[in-house]
Design a protein around this motif. Structure first.
Motif, PDB file in Angstrom:
ATOM      1  N   SER A 140       6.090 -55.325  98.234  1.00  0.00           N
ATOM      2  CA  SER A 140       5.753 -53.939  97.891  1.00  0.00           C
ATOM      3  C   SER A 140       7.042 -53.124  97.889  1.00  0.00           C
ATOM      4  CB  SER A 140       4.763 -53.345  98.893  1.00  0.00           C
ATOM      5  OG  SER A 140       5.339 -53.277 100.186  1.00  0.00           O
ATOM      6  N   ARG A 141       7.075 -52.105  97.041  1.00  0.00           N
ATOM      7  CA  ARG A 141       8.273 -51.277  96.928  1.00  0.00           C
ATOM      8  C   ARG A 141       7.892 -49.809  96.938  1.00  0.00           C
ATOM      9  NH1 ARG A 141       9.015 -55.907  94.157  1.00  0.00           N
ATOM     10  NH2 ARG A 141      11.001 -57.024  94.392  1.00  0.00           N
TER      11      ARG A 141
ATOM     12  N   SER B 162       6.231 -58.259 108.320  1.00  0.00           N
ATOM     13  CA  SER B 162       7.454 -58.690 107.649  1.00  0.00           C
ATOM     14  C   SER B 162       8.520 -57.597 107.731  1.00  0.00           C
ATOM     15  CB  SER B 162       7.157 -59.029 106.190  1.00  0.00           C
ATOM     16  OG  SER B 162       6.666 -57.884 105.511  1.00  0.00           O
ATOM     17  N   GLN B 163       9.735 -58.004 107.517  1.00  0.00           N
ATOM     18  CA  GLN B 163      10.849 -57.067 107.572  1.00  0.00           C
ATOM     19  C   GLN B 163      10.893 -56.246 106.286  1.00  0.00           C
ATOM     20  OE1 GLN B 163      14.465 -59.074 109.631  1.00  0.00           O
ATOM     21  NE2 GLN B 163      13.448 -60.681 108.477  1.00  0.00           N
ATOM     22  N   HIS B 164      11.257 -54.996 106.424  1.00  0.00           N
ATOM     23  CA  HIS B 164      11.450 -54.190 105.230  1.00  0.00           C
ATOM     24  C   HIS B 164      12.805 -53.500 105.302  1.00  0.00           C
ATOM     25  CE1 HIS B 164       9.402 -51.400 108.065  1.00  0.00           C
ATOM     26  NE2 HIS B 164      10.142 -50.458 107.503  1.00  0.00           N
TER      27      HIS B 164
ATOM     28  N   GLN C 166       9.485 -54.413 100.944  1.00  0.00           N
ATOM     29  CA  GLN C 166       8.887 -55.185 102.023  1.00  0.00           C
ATOM     30  C   GLN C 166       8.278 -56.458 101.436  1.00  0.00           C
ATOM     31  OE1 GLN C 166       6.365 -53.086 104.720  1.00  0.00           O
ATOM     32  NE2 GLN C 166       5.568 -54.926 105.693  1.00  0.00           N
ATOM     33  N   PRO C 167       8.897 -57.624 101.665  1.00  0.00           N
ATOM     34  CA  PRO C 167       8.360 -58.885 101.143  1.00  0.00           C
ATOM     35  C   PRO C 167       6.997 -59.203 101.754  1.00  0.00           C
ATOM     36  CG  PRO C 167      10.653 -59.125 101.826  1.00  0.00           C
ATOM     37  CD  PRO C 167      10.169 -57.814 102.356  1.00  0.00           C
TER      38      PRO C 167
ATOM     39  N   GLU D 155      10.850 -63.828 104.791  1.00  0.00           N
ATOM     40  CA  GLU D 155      11.789 -63.379 103.765  1.00  0.00           C
ATOM     41  C   GLU D 155      12.499 -62.097 104.179  1.00  0.00           C
ATOM     42  OE1 GLU D 155      10.228 -63.100  99.867  1.00  0.00           O
ATOM     43  OE2 GLU D 155       9.557 -65.188  99.801  1.00  0.00           O
ATOM     44  N   VAL D 156      13.766 -61.979 103.730  1.00  0.00           N
ATOM     45  CA  VAL D 156      14.579 -60.807 104.022  1.00  0.00           C
ATOM     46  C   VAL D 156      14.971 -60.155 102.700  1.00  0.00           C
ATOM     47  CG1 VAL D 156      16.709 -59.946 105.056  1.00  0.00           C
ATOM     48  CG2 VAL D 156      15.490 -61.860 106.116  1.00  0.00           C
ATOM     49  N   PRO D 157      14.709 -58.872 102.514  1.00  0.00           N
ATOM     50  CA  PRO D 157      15.071 -58.205 101.265  1.00  0.00           C
ATOM     51  C   PRO D 157      16.574 -58.270 101.017  1.00  0.00           C
ATOM     52  CG  PRO D 157      13.588 -56.849 102.566  1.00  0.00           C
ATOM     53  CD  PRO D 157      14.020 -57.977 103.448  1.00  0.00           C
TER      54      PRO D 157
END
Length: 270
Positions: free
Chosen positions: A105-106, A217-219, A240-241, A246-248
């Motif tokens: 999501s963005r 998750s990390q954002h 935010q993956p 996962e890391v952006p």
């Protein structure tokens, strides 16, 4: 004919009162050639752009890829954005966009603030410099290698960020790094730390915060703040993956956020 001297006496008394009033008037003491106080010049900008129309649709498609899979009517709603509620649209406006996709999501937001000085001795530009300097100081940018912040134009003496920078989401943060402390998606020679930016408005800086809240998750949120004359613009771009592991990509987000900020600066300059 005693009446005539009485009238003369009344005229004399009135004349005396008038003379006394002039003596008490500060303007009466001013002399030709006395220095006058000149009001500071107003800022370049008297209005602000329509924030939800400030970003071209082609740019929104790139920054919000998840919207492309939606039906046309829903795409239009995403690209339309949501205006920020403000009490004075002559002084501050903003817009928010959000898109969801299976992979991530963005969120995108932009804010314009037109600074006005109500002190005739302080210009709008000078007041805007003060407002911008506080934002830069709150970001706690790390000093560039070999250069102290005070040596940089528009810099502020701030310490390296060890928490969530101002304007970033709450929670633990590690600017421009993954949990191991390594910059992601980058050439090791490229500095992706929060930093001052050159050739963007009159002064600008970039902030980058990687955040994890609880077990989600990390954002990553990349922010660019710049000043041009008496207007301060803030851009926040967050990814935010869907997967917790996962890391952006810091580099990609920074490049896209800077490109948008430069586009907005050009728009203000037109």
């Amino acid at each position: 004919m005693a009446y005539v001297p009485g009238v003369a006496l009344l005229v004399a008394l009135v004349a005396g009162c008038s003379a006394g009033s002039d003596a008490d008037d500060p303007a009466a003491d001013s002399k030709p050639g006395s220095p006058t106080v000149t009001a500071a010049p107003p800022g370049k900008y008297r209005t602000l752009p329509e924030s939800c129309r400030a970003v071209p649709r082609s740019t929104l498609k790139d920054l919000l890829p998840g919207a492309a899979a939606l039906p046309e009517e829903q795409q239009d709603k995403v690209y339309e954005g949501t205006a920020t509620v403000t009490y004075d649209t002559d002084r501050k406006v903003g817009c928010r966009w959000k898109s969801d996709a299976p992979d991530a999501s963005r969120n995108l937001s932009i804010d314009f603030e037109r600074v006005v000085s109500y002190d005739p001795a302080v210009s709008d530009d000078d007041r805007a410099r003060e407002v911008y300097a506080k934002k830069e100081e709150a970001a706690a940018l790390p000093a560039p290698s070999g250069v102290t912040p005070s040596e940089k134009a528009g810099g502020s003496a701030s310490a390296p960020a060890d928490g969530t920078p101002s304007g970033s989401p709450s929670g633990s943060a590690s600017p421009s790094a993954d949990p191991s402390g390594t910059a992601t998606g980058t050439d090791p020679d490229v500095d992706l730390r929060p930093r001052l930016l050159d050739e963007l408005g009159d002064a600008a800086f970039l902030d980058d915060a990687l955040t994890r809240t609880g077990s989600s998750s990390q954002h990553r949120t990349v922010s660019v703040v710049f000043r041009t004359s008496n207007v301060i613009v803030t851009v926040h771009y967050t990814e935010q993956p869907a997967l917790v592991t996962e890391v952006p990509d810091s580099r990609e987000l920074q490049e896209k956020t800077q490109a948008l900020a430069r586009n907005l600066a050009d728009t203000l300059g037109d």
